[in-house]
Design a protein around this motif. Structure first.
Motif, PDB file in Angstrom:
ATOM      1  N   LEU A  73      39.514  34.257  40.939  1.00  0.00           N
ATOM      2  CA  LEU A  73      38.305  33.968  41.709  1.00  0.00           C
ATOM      3  C   LEU A  73      38.647  33.251  43.007  1.00  0.00           C
ATOM      4  CD1 LEU A  73      35.166  33.904  41.804  1.00  0.00           C
ATOM      5  CD2 LEU A  73      35.288  31.699  40.616  1.00  0.00           C
ATOM      6  N   LYS A  74      39.512  32.244  42.911  1.00  0.00           N
ATOM      7  CA  LYS A  74      39.846  31.455  44.096  1.00  0.00           C
ATOM      8  C   LYS A  74      40.686  32.243  45.099  1.00  0.00           C
ATOM      9  CE  LYS A  74      39.480  26.859  42.020  1.00  0.00           C
ATOM     10  NZ  LYS A  74      40.172  25.596  41.669  1.00  0.00           N
ATOM     11  N   SER A  75      41.475  33.176  44.610  1.00  0.00           N
ATOM     12  CA  SER A  75      42.333  33.957  45.509  1.00  0.00           C
ATOM     13  C   SER A  75      41.579  35.071  46.212  1.00  0.00           C
ATOM     14  CB  SER A  75      43.505  34.560  44.716  1.00  0.00           C
ATOM     15  OG  SER A  75      43.026  35.577  43.828  1.00  0.00           O
ATOM     16  N   GLY A  76      40.362  35.359  45.761  1.00  0.00           N
ATOM     17  CA  GLY A  76      39.585  36.450  46.354  1.00  0.00           C
ATOM     18  C   GLY A  76      39.886  37.804  45.750  1.00  0.00           C
ATOM     19  N   GLU A  77      40.737  37.816  44.723  1.00  0.00           N
ATOM     20  CA  GLU A  77      41.112  39.083  44.089  1.00  0.00           C
ATOM     21  C   GLU A  77      39.964  39.664  43.257  1.00  0.00           C
ATOM     22  OE1 GLU A  77      44.025  40.441  40.386  1.00  0.00           O
ATOM     23  OE2 GLU A  77      44.463  38.588  41.499  1.00  0.00           O
ATOM     24  N   LEU A  78      39.118  38.806  42.699  1.00  0.00           N
ATOM     25  CA  LEU A  78      38.077  39.218  41.760  1.00  0.00           C
ATOM     26  C   LEU A  78      36.902  39.847  42.503  1.00  0.00           C
ATOM     27  CD1 LEU A  78      37.849  38.960  38.673  1.00  0.00           C
ATOM     28  CD2 LEU A  78      36.529  36.881  39.021  1.00  0.00           C
ATOM     29  N   ARG A  79      36.421  41.000  42.004  1.00  0.00           N
ATOM     30  CA  ARG A  79      35.257  41.660  42.591  1.00  0.00           C
ATOM     31  C   ARG A  79      33.969  41.305  41.854  1.00  0.00           C
ATOM     32  NH1 ARG A  79      36.157  41.911  47.096  1.00  0.00           N
ATOM     33  NH2 ARG A  79      34.357  43.280  47.348  1.00  0.00           N
ATOM     34  N   LEU A  80      34.042  41.220  40.505  1.00  0.00           N
ATOM     35  CA  LEU A  80      32.863  40.880  39.716  1.00  0.00           C
ATOM     36  C   LEU A  80      33.204  39.806  38.695  1.00  0.00           C
ATOM     37  CD1 LEU A  80      32.803  44.405  39.805  1.00  0.00           C
ATOM     38  CD2 LEU A  80      30.460  43.789  39.226  1.00  0.00           C
TER      39      LEU A  80
END
Length: 638
Positions: free
Chosen positions: A103-110
């Motif tokens: 989540l913090k790395s921006g990798e997560l979409r949902l």
């Protein structure tokens, strides 16, 4: 269809066309607007946020009360190469850390969460710096107090979306009447022209209502299942023990039937659901715990062995049949005596006046700023947890209280390296602070315990700094951190004229909700005895107007039905003498008429559970008798 939607639809999901309503909802979101999707069960609501999540910068936060739905959707998305995760209590420490890192790395979409997750201070702190492109709320009808499944946690979701800077909101539901849809749009600030509804009528669902005597119900069910072509079947019942009994009777008749209910262990429920999903001919006899998020297109029949709780529940449950468009049977076995158990659930939620008065007295005797344990309040005043949260929400909405960020009173941590190794990573003030923090913690056999509020005073720092330090050390895998003892913060905004008047007002509001739930049960009976097309009446309940009769409901095939009167209910003097003897033994608890009625009707409460009276032989002995009949007898015997 826009080229962006078309490309993503084919690339990620392998589809070339959208279902009705999906294009309009997605376009509203991509244009920067919030939207509502009111689609029937199986109408493709989830794609309305899954696809935009791939086209919008930032994360899509999906709020859903259905853990099974989360797991199934995440598995399907991951298989398509889409980064999706959930945060819930079933995750291990390592799994939790991985989700946070993505989540913090921006990798997560949902990211999927339950509405209760917002009560977690760790989660709320984690969300603050995150760009939330889309805040999707599943089962959005739960936000409406006058909906069929009101959940107080939902009322606060609109505020959380604004607090965390969500760029747009998508509210999704399969069961919104016009009044509930208006509530959804008002509370989430969605423009009426961005509310998309595709209608509720399904031409392939054959709605049947069959009036039966309780003694004939098993025979009628067996005959119906045998008469219809083999295929996946769901039989809905009210009670867990009924699910077990009916499943056994069907199995004894040579049918592939298994029970499913909340009382089974998680692994058994998972096994039954997987068996049902794989099988081409399987029967699940289930309480309403089954079906949410079950995406099986070829369910050929849904039977209601017991009456459903409302037209909304009924519509949602029959909506699981025939998603492939093929003809499917939706048969309700109507026995008016079922109303006793359903009404008992409704009446059992309303606390005693004395309990409510005691709660209000305690809340307004606090300091202007205070925190409480909802578990302790529920137990002390014998008010069910969901009802207690509803009451506190009422007080917030009326401006008496303002809720703050809940917090955990107790933190535990287990070092994954020695204290010396951990401290060697830091210098100066940071090292001194962590050393003092470790010294303040109380060592158990394996875990260290610490109260962050107490530690903050001792170390002359802020509670937030201590919590953030523990969280950071956990994320770095230097500690394994556990939390417990959740407490809810409140600020008193104004004092009532009298606590008695406020308690009386809240009690009347609960009685009004009680009346509304009883009215929902009557609407089921009205559908059964309707002199008109039942399919059209059901569609009209959800705001869809149809003129021509459907031709495939019970009324269209054979006309209206009549219901036999409910059986007269009496409680023998001999039985009541036995009750009186138990009452004398448990004077402190069972002298209150409503609590005694709960006990006899088999309705749990915090006080009954704590005193272990739910194990008493008389607990539930009158579960088939009307709650109001039992309450009247209890009041006379004081």
């Amino acid at each position: 269809m826009s080229s962006r939607i078309q490309t993503a639809l084919h690339h990620y999901f392998g589809f070339t066309e959208l279902r009705p309503g999906q294009q309009a909802v997605m376009q509203h979101l991509l244009d920067g607007h919030s939207a509502t999707a009111v689609f029937p069960t199986g109408g493709g609501k989830s794609l309305c946020y899954q696809l935009p999540a791939l086209l919008l910068p930032g994360v899509t936060l999906v709020v859903s009360p259905l853990i099974a739905l989360m797991k199934d959707q995440i598995d399907a998305l991951t298989a398509r190469g889409i980064s999706a995760c959930r945060l819930d209590s079933s995750l291990t420490a390592d799994e939790y850390r991985k989700v946070v890192q993505q989540l913090k790395s921006g990798e997560l979409r949902l990211l999927y969460v339950a509405p209760e997750r917002f009560n977690n201070e760790r989660f709320r702190a984690m969300l603050k710096p995150i760009q939330i492109a889309l805040f999707a709320v599943d089962e959005a009808h739960c936000i409406s107090e006058w909906g069929h499944n009101f959940r107080p946690d939902y009322l606060k979701l609109a505020g959380f979306a604004r607090q965390f800077g969500a760029e747009r909101i998508l509210a999704l539901t399969a069961t919104a009447t016009p009044a509930v849809l208006e509530d959804i749009c008002r509370l989430f600030e969605i423009k009426p022209d961005c509310a998309v509804s595709t209608g509720f009528y399904r031409p392939n669902l054959n709605i049947e209502t069959t009036v039966v005597e309780a003694s004939e119900r098993d025979r009628v069910l067996l005959e119906a299942i045998s008469r219809n072509p083999p295929g996946p079947v769901i039989v809905y019942v009210t009670l867990q023990k009924t699910a077990e009994a009916v499943a056994q009777r069907l199995a004894d008749a040579g049918l592939p039937a298994r029970a499913y209910h909340a009382g089974l262990k998680d692994d058994i429920r998972g096994e039954v659901q997987e068996w049902f999903m794989r099988a081409s001919h399987a029967i699940v006899v289930a309480t309403i715990a089954f079906g949410m998020g079950v995406d099986k297109a070829n369910i050929r029949a849904v039977y209601h062995y017991n009456l459903p709780k409302s037209l909304e529940n009924y519509s949602q449950e029959i909506g699981r049949a025939g998603r492939d468009g093929a003809p499917s049977v939706c048969q309700m076995l109507v026995c008016p005596d079922d109303l006793n158990v359903l009404e008992n659930f409704v009446y059992g939620d309303t606390p005693d006046k004395a309990a409510l008065y005691g709660l209000i007295d305690e809340l307004f005797a606090q300091e202007p700023s205070f925190d409480v344990s909802l578990y302790t309040l529920s137990a002390r005043h014998d008010i069910r947890p969901l009802v207690l949260r509803t009451l506190l929400t009422y007080l917030e909405l009326a401006g008496y209280l303002e809720g703050g960020t809940p917090f955990y009173a107790d933190y535990k941590f287990k070092p994954l390296q020695s204290s010396a190794e951990i401290l060697s990573r830091f210098k100066g003030e940071h090292r001194n602070f962590l050393a003092a923090l470790f010294r303040h913690a109380v060592k158990g056999r394996i875990w260290f315990s610490i109260d962050p509020t107490e530690a903050a005073v001792a170390l002359q720092t802020t509670r937030d700094r201590i919590v953030q330090a523990l969280e950071w050390l956990g994320e770095q895998q230097l500690l394994e951190v556990k939390v417990a003892g959740i407490r809810h913060r409140f600020q008193r905004m104004r004092q009532p004229d009298t606590t008695e008047a406020l308690a009386s007002e809240l009690y009347q509001r609960l009685i009004k909700r009680e009346d509304a739930e009883i009215h929902r049960l009557q609407q089921i009976l009205d559908l059964v005895t309707l002199d008109g097309c039942q399919s059209n009446a059901l569609a009209q309940h959800f705001g869809e107007q149809r003129e021509a009769p459907c031709g495939h409901c019970s009324w269209c095939r054979r006309g209206s039905s009549e219901l036999p009167p409910r059986r007269a209910q009496t409680i023998s003097d001999t039985f009541w003498q036995e009750v009186s003897a138990v009452r004398q033994e448990q004077t402190e608890i069972l002298m209150q008429p409503r609590l005694l009625s709960r006990f006899l009707c088999g309705i749990t409460s915090p006080r009954l559970s704590r005193s272990k009276l739910t194990r008493h032989p008389l607990f539930g002995s009158l579960e088939n008798v009307s709650f109001m009949t039992v309450l009247s007898q209890a009041q006379k015997s004081i």
